[in-house]
Scaffold this motif. Structure first.
Motif, mmCIF file in Angstrom:
data_model
loop_
_atom_site.group_PDB
_atom_site.id
_atom_site.type_symbol
_atom_site.label_atom_id
_atom_site.label_comp_id
_atom_site.label_asym_id
_atom_site.label_seq_id
_atom_site.Cartn_x
_atom_site.Cartn_y
_atom_site.Cartn_z
ATOM 1 N N ASN A 16 44.235 43.280 57.526
ATOM 2 C CA ASN A 16 43.143 43.330 56.264
ATOM 3 C C ASN A 16 42.366 42.023 56.170
ATOM 4 O O ASN A 16 42.014 41.625 55.216
ATOM 5 C CB ASN A 16 44.069 43.462 55.190
ATOM 6 C CG ASN A 16 44.967 42.345 54.842
ATOM 7 O OD1 ASN A 16 45.428 41.612 55.868
ATOM 8 N ND2 ASN A 16 45.374 42.048 53.563
ATOM 9 N N GLY A 45 34.543 44.634 53.290
ATOM 10 C CA GLY A 45 35.119 45.633 52.770
ATOM 11 C C GLY A 45 34.994 47.113 53.360
ATOM 12 O O GLY A 45 35.875 47.890 53.658
ATOM 13 N N PHE A 48 37.002 47.288 56.449
ATOM 14 C CA PHE A 48 38.347 47.494 56.493
ATOM 15 C C PHE A 48 38.589 48.985 56.139
ATOM 16 O O PHE A 48 39.445 49.457 56.605
ATOM 17 C CB PHE A 48 38.725 46.662 55.456
ATOM 18 C CG PHE A 48 40.195 46.916 54.583
ATOM 19 C CD1 PHE A 48 41.237 46.535 55.457
ATOM 20 C CD2 PHE A 48 40.361 47.432 53.324
ATOM 21 C CE1 PHE A 48 42.444 47.040 55.142
ATOM 22 C CE2 PHE A 48 41.645 47.615 53.145
ATOM 23 C CZ PHE A 48 42.691 47.441 53.894
ATOM 24 N N CYS A 81 41.133 41.828 52.354
ATOM 25 C CA CYS A 81 40.692 43.079 51.785
ATOM 26 C C CYS A 81 42.223 43.604 51.379
ATOM 27 O O CYS A 81 43.148 43.746 52.010
ATOM 28 C CB CYS A 81 40.037 44.047 52.636
ATOM 29 S SG CYS A 81 38.492 43.266 53.123
ATOM 30 N N VAL A 93 38.287 48.903 46.783
ATOM 31 C CA VAL A 93 39.031 48.111 47.573
ATOM 32 C C VAL A 93 38.779 46.394 46.842
ATOM 33 O O VAL A 93 37.876 46.167 46.241
ATOM 34 C CB VAL A 93 38.327 47.630 48.836
ATOM 35 C CG1 VAL A 93 38.707 46.535 49.722
ATOM 36 C CG2 VAL A 93 38.208 48.920 49.609
ATOM 37 N N GLN A 94 39.972 45.657 46.802
ATOM 38 C CA GLN A 94 39.709 44.264 46.421
ATOM 39 C C GLN A 94 39.576 43.416 47.610
ATOM 40 O O GLN A 94 40.106 43.471 48.616
ATOM 41 C CB GLN A 94 41.162 43.914 45.685
ATOM 42 C CG GLN A 94 41.089 42.527 45.117
ATOM 43 C CD GLN A 94 42.344 42.161 44.712
ATOM 44 O OE1 GLN A 94 42.728 42.689 43.502
ATOM 45 N NE2 GLN A 94 43.154 41.115 44.934
ATOM 46 N N VAL A 95 38.472 42.411 47.304
ATOM 47 C CA VAL A 95 37.988 41.533 48.584
ATOM 48 C C VAL A 95 38.159 40.243 47.812
ATOM 49 O O VAL A 95 37.650 39.946 46.988
ATOM 50 C CB VAL A 95 36.744 41.936 49.175
ATOM 51 C CG1 VAL A 95 36.421 40.844 50.183
ATOM 52 C CG2 VAL A 95 36.763 43.519 49.462
#
Length: 296
Positions: A16, A45, A48, A81, A93-95
């Motif tokens: 990640n 993102g 990922f 990510c 997704v959190q980036v």
């Protein structure tokens, strides 16, 4: 631009984390342009998601929310990510973007500089309720050849990111740019000086941070007196740009500039007048301190 963004590479031994080297080519007055940071993070993102759930399921960003916690300076950066949600239609997704521990800022840990929450989908396959609405500004886009002229002021060449673009806008009799619609409504046509096209949604993320800033267009020599920093921005991607798109129009508005803080509301159109993306920002201005002339 896409060459720079495609340099995002995975960190060996992780699933990640990615690294990217950002050069001064993508900087403003004081830091990396927020729109470029956003485009890089969106790219990471996407890579990922392709790794975790497959490349074909969610090829397009449809929404981005980005919080800028600290300035991002050029150098080696780390992107982390985290998968938040996967459904039949969307993936969230959190980036996080941080300076690499070995970068020149002296940090010894991954301190997050920018935080993004991104939603991906497949835009051509989206279905559902569709309604035609009346535009807020009920007038055609300005004719680039007849109603506009090139902005060739020194401020265009003052930063790497602005110097990369051709800027064409209506000009008012008092010499201020973009003042065709009144108030804080501004319009500017943009294209890349190197002939690149706006062929990807990531290009729209980049230029969402390049409007004619409302307070700047009301004050002569604004950038010699003030710096602008973005607190947060959001982008909704409506349509993939055609691969051969050379020019886009950014129509922006600020509802209120007060005590140094202001909002910016953007619409990004292609040359046919098709809406490509919407964006909203909260930004701050800060007085630039005059350079000291004292001798040591």
């Amino acid at each position: 631009m896409m060459d720079a963004i495609s340099s995002v590479s995975p960190v060996p031994g992780t699933r990640n984390r990615f690294t990217v080297e950002i050069t001064r080519d993508w900087c403003t007055q004081h830091s990396v342009l927020g729109g470029f940071s956003t485009a890089v993070m969106l790219s990471a993102g996407k890579r990922f998601i392709a790794q975790e759930v497959g490349a074909a399921r969610y090829p397009d960003p449809v929404h981005a929310f980005v919080q800028f916690l600290h300035m991002v300076h050029p150098g080696l950066l780390v992107i982390t990510c985290t998968l938040l949600r996967v459904s039949s239609k969307q993936c969230a997704v959190q980036v996080e973007l941080a300076h690499h521990p070995q970068s020149s800022d002296g940090s010894d840990s991954l301190s997050t500089k920018v935080l993004g929450i991104f939603t991906y989908a497949d835009i051509p396959r989206e279905t559902g309720l569709t309604q035609k609405g009346m535009p807020v500004v009920a007038t055609q886009l300005p004719d680039r050849g007849k109603e506009c002229i090139a902005i060739d002021d020194p401020v265009v060449y003052a930063t790497p990111v602005t110097a990369k673009m051709n800027w064409v806008a209506p000009r008012s009799p008092d010499g201020l740019w973009g003042h065709r619609l009144g108030g804080h409504h501004r319009e500017v046509w943009l294209s890349f000086r190197d002939g690149s096209t706006f062929s990807d949604l990531l290009h729209l993320a980049y230029i969402s941070d390049l409007p004619l800033q409302p307070p700047a267009t009301h004050i002569p020599d604004f950038y010699a007196k003030y710096a602008i920093s973005t607190l947060c921005l959001s982008i909704e991607f409506k349509k993939r740009p055609e691969p051969a798109t050379k020019w886009v129009m950014i129509r922006s508005n600020s509802h209120q500039v007060l005590n140094g803080r202001y909002d910016v509301e953007l619409q990004i159109f292609d040359e046919k007048g098709e809406l490509l993306a919407l964006s909203n920002h909260v930004a701050f201005t800060a007085d630039l301190k005059p350079k000291s002339t004292a001798r040591i």
